[in-house]
Design a protein around this motif. Structure first.
Motif, mmCIF file in Angstrom:
data_model
loop_
_atom_site.group_PDB
_atom_site.id
_atom_site.type_symbol
_atom_site.label_atom_id
_atom_site.label_comp_id
_atom_site.label_asym_id
_atom_site.label_seq_id
_atom_site.Cartn_x
_atom_site.Cartn_y
_atom_site.Cartn_z
ATOM 1 N N PRO A 143 -11.162 -26.087 -34.909
ATOM 2 C CA PRO A 143 -11.646 -27.369 -35.429
ATOM 3 C C PRO A 143 -12.858 -27.156 -36.324
ATOM 4 N N LEU A 144 -13.009 -28.018 -37.305
ATOM 5 C CA LEU A 144 -14.173 -27.970 -38.183
ATOM 6 C C LEU A 144 -15.199 -28.996 -37.735
ATOM 7 N N GLN A 145 -16.469 -28.640 -37.845
ATOM 8 C CA GLN A 145 -17.552 -29.587 -37.607
ATOM 9 C C GLN A 145 -17.589 -30.603 -38.750
ATOM 10 N N PRO A 146 -18.283 -31.718 -38.603
ATOM 11 C CA PRO A 146 -18.299 -32.741 -39.653
ATOM 12 C C PRO A 146 -18.710 -32.215 -41.029
ATOM 13 N N ASP A 147 -19.544 -31.167 -41.074
ATOM 14 C CA ASP A 147 -19.964 -30.617 -42.373
ATOM 15 C C ASP A 147 -19.069 -29.470 -42.840
ATOM 16 N N GLY A 148 -17.986 -29.213 -42.115
ATOM 17 C CA GLY A 148 -17.048 -28.179 -42.528
ATOM 18 C C GLY A 148 -17.336 -26.803 -41.977
ATOM 19 N N THR A 149 -18.354 -26.661 -41.160
ATOM 20 C CA THR A 149 -18.663 -25.370 -40.558
ATOM 21 C C THR A 149 -17.819 -25.158 -39.298
ATOM 22 N N VAL A 150 -17.903 -23.953 -38.758
ATOM 23 C CA VAL A 150 -17.159 -23.593 -37.556
ATOM 24 C C VAL A 150 -18.148 -23.320 -36.430
ATOM 25 N N VAL A 166 -7.017 -13.106 -35.986
ATOM 26 C CA VAL A 166 -7.878 -14.179 -36.472
ATOM 27 C C VAL A 166 -8.023 -13.958 -37.972
ATOM 28 N N ALA A 167 -7.616 -14.938 -38.767
ATOM 29 C CA ALA A 167 -7.672 -14.821 -40.230
ATOM 30 C C ALA A 167 -8.583 -15.915 -40.771
ATOM 31 N N ILE A 168 -9.640 -15.528 -41.464
ATOM 32 C CA ILE A 168 -10.657 -16.496 -41.878
ATOM 33 C C ILE A 168 -11.367 -16.013 -43.128
ATOM 34 N N ALA A 169 -11.741 -16.957 -43.982
ATOM 35 C CA ALA A 169 -12.537 -16.623 -45.161
ATOM 36 C C ALA A 169 -13.994 -16.426 -44.762
ATOM 37 N N TYR A 170 -14.629 -15.456 -45.356
ATOM 38 C CA TYR A 170 -16.065 -15.264 -45.144
ATOM 39 C C TYR A 170 -16.819 -16.468 -45.713
ATOM 40 N N VAL A 171 -16.413 -16.898 -46.911
ATOM 41 C CA VAL A 171 -17.039 -18.035 -47.592
ATOM 42 C C VAL A 171 -15.939 -18.980 -48.059
ATOM 43 N N VAL A 178 -20.672 -20.364 -45.137
ATOM 44 C CA VAL A 178 -20.663 -18.930 -44.834
ATOM 45 C C VAL A 178 -20.414 -18.790 -43.335
ATOM 46 N N HIS A 179 -19.248 -18.292 -42.974
ATOM 47 C CA HIS A 179 -18.896 -18.198 -41.561
ATOM 48 C C HIS A 179 -19.560 -16.977 -40.920
ATOM 49 N N PRO A 180 -19.935 -17.074 -39.642
ATOM 50 C CA PRO A 180 -20.577 -15.956 -38.922
ATOM 51 C C PRO A 180 -19.533 -14.899 -38.547
ATOM 52 N N ILE A 181 -19.130 -14.115 -39.527
ATOM 53 C CA ILE A 181 -17.991 -13.206 -39.369
ATOM 54 C C ILE A 181 -18.227 -12.169 -38.276
#
Length: 409
Positions: A143-150, A166-171, A178-181
């Protein structure tokens, strides 16, 4: 760093569009190329053009040295443990498809899970959809937070012992998040999963250390980081690449060929069948030299400063909605201007010599999450300035006037 001095290194930026000096703010789609990269590709074609890994003549040796030298540069750029962990591809899309097909389809089975976010670029979504269909695996979404973060708590709750990838964009290419990869990788590994990172939007802007992040696969494109189009790379941990299957077969990726059986070369060459993208690799190597000379940390600081300034200027314009986190974002701002379609906004801005992107940005599920059909996006790079942001803001005010925008009563 001096963005005005750097701008002079990019020949294409020294022109007028519709009678105005070009302001190029579409860098998340593709960056412009400095003279050093253009000259490196030109020099290769004029002096070293030959096929690699084949001929024993001088041109063949020079071409091979240039091609493999670019691989060494890419490995150092990402801090890979060894150059053979770098596979040259046509770009991020090809690299992600290579993992989804050459790795996932051979490793997954019914009941296995692939964890993604709804914010992924189609290149990091559709290959996993196809891998799931082919293997019976299940797609799960963070799920995404209201601001689009994870939220890391959501990562902990979503990734289970059944999760294999787990497949995710860094940015994010839309929200600039910017996700906490490194922390996501830790959670994935704790559950026995691997992590695949879409680095298309991070590699040009952030200092990336694949070993510190402890990612298993990392994909990026050259054309977004001052390099040529048609070249990119996949980083993969050697032990994973060795167990992967090639997805293209033919010349140069083979070790031994018989009438009924064949064997493959060692990594990375077993994934690089046919004549590779030699000139593109040379150009990518030159781009890495160019960016390294400036410093990725310097570029990151400059872009974050520009993004903050753009957020301030655009937020002051009545009727503009900005998407994504207010802070801790990379150098892009995605927005809408009232009910004016983003394509119309981009068209009017083009008459002012300003290039932005409009559309769904290859992120249709994210557009639905945002409850919009499309957005406008201004994305910055090392040659952009606060004056460029001022031009953008002033042009958006003119756009409002052109369409007769009136605030809601």
């Amino acid at each position: 760093m001096d963005p005005i001095a750097l701008k002079a290194e990019f020949p294409i930026l020294n022109q007028e569009i519709n009678g105005h000096p070009l302001i190029y703010l579409d860098n998340a789609a593709t960056s412009q190329k400095p003279r050093s990269v253009i000259e490196a590709v030109k020099r290769y074609y004029e002096w070293d053009n030959a096929n690699v890994h084949r001929g024993v003549h001088t041109l063949g040796s020079r071409a091979t040295d240039a091609y493999e030298g670019a691989r060494e540069k890419a490995a150092r750029f990402l801090n890979a443990a060894q150059a053979r962990e770098i596979v040259f591809t046509r770009g991020t899309t090809t690299a992600l498809n290579l993992v989804a097909t050459g790795y996932a389809r051979h490793m997954l089975k019914p009941g296995d899970e692939i964890v993604l976010t709804p914010a992924e670029h189609h290149s990091n979504l559709i290959p996993w959809q196809q891998a799931a269909k082919a293997t019976g695996a299940t797609l799960k979404y963070l799920p995404l937070q209201p601001d689009g973060t994870v939220s890391l708590a959501d990562v902990e709750n979503t990734v289970t012992a059944n999760t294999k990838i787990v497949a995710i964009a860094y940015v994010s290419n839309v929200l600039g998040t910017v996700h906490p990869i490194a922390k996501i990788a830790e959670i994935a590994h704790k559950n026995g999963a691997i992590i695949v990172v879409d680095g298309a939007q991070s590699t040009p802007h952030l200092s990336v250390d694949v070993r510190a992040l402890d990612v298993d696969f990392y994909a990026f494109s050259g054309h977004k980081m001052c390099g040529p189009t048609g070249i990119g790379a996949l980083y993969g941990k050697a032990k994973l690449l060795e167990h992967m299957e090639p997805i293209e077969y033919g010349g140069e990726m083979i070790d031994f060929v018989d009438l009924y059986e064949s064997s493959w070369k060692e990594i990375p060459w077993k994934f690089e069948g046919g004549t590779p993208i030699i000139a593109g690799a040379v150009g990518l190597g030159a781009a890495i030299d160019f960016l390294t000379g400036i410093g990725l940390d310097e570029i990151d600081r400059h872009e974050k400063k520009l993004a903050a300034y753009a957020m301030e200027r655009l937020s002051a314009i009545e009727g503009i909605s900005i998407y994504g986190p207010k802070t801790d974002r990379t150098g892009l701002v995605t927005f809408n201007l009232g009910d004016v379609h983003p394509h119309d906004v981009a068209t009017v801005l083009d008459t002012e010599g300003i290039a932005i992107r409009a559309g769904h940005h290859c992120c249709q599920p994210l557009m639905r999450w945002l409850n919009v059909s499309a957005t406008a996006r201004a994305s910055f790079y090392l040659y952009n300035t606060e004056q460029d942001v001022d031009r953008l803001a002033d042009a958006l005010v003119k756009t409002k006037e052109f369409f007769g925008y009136e605030p809601a009563r």
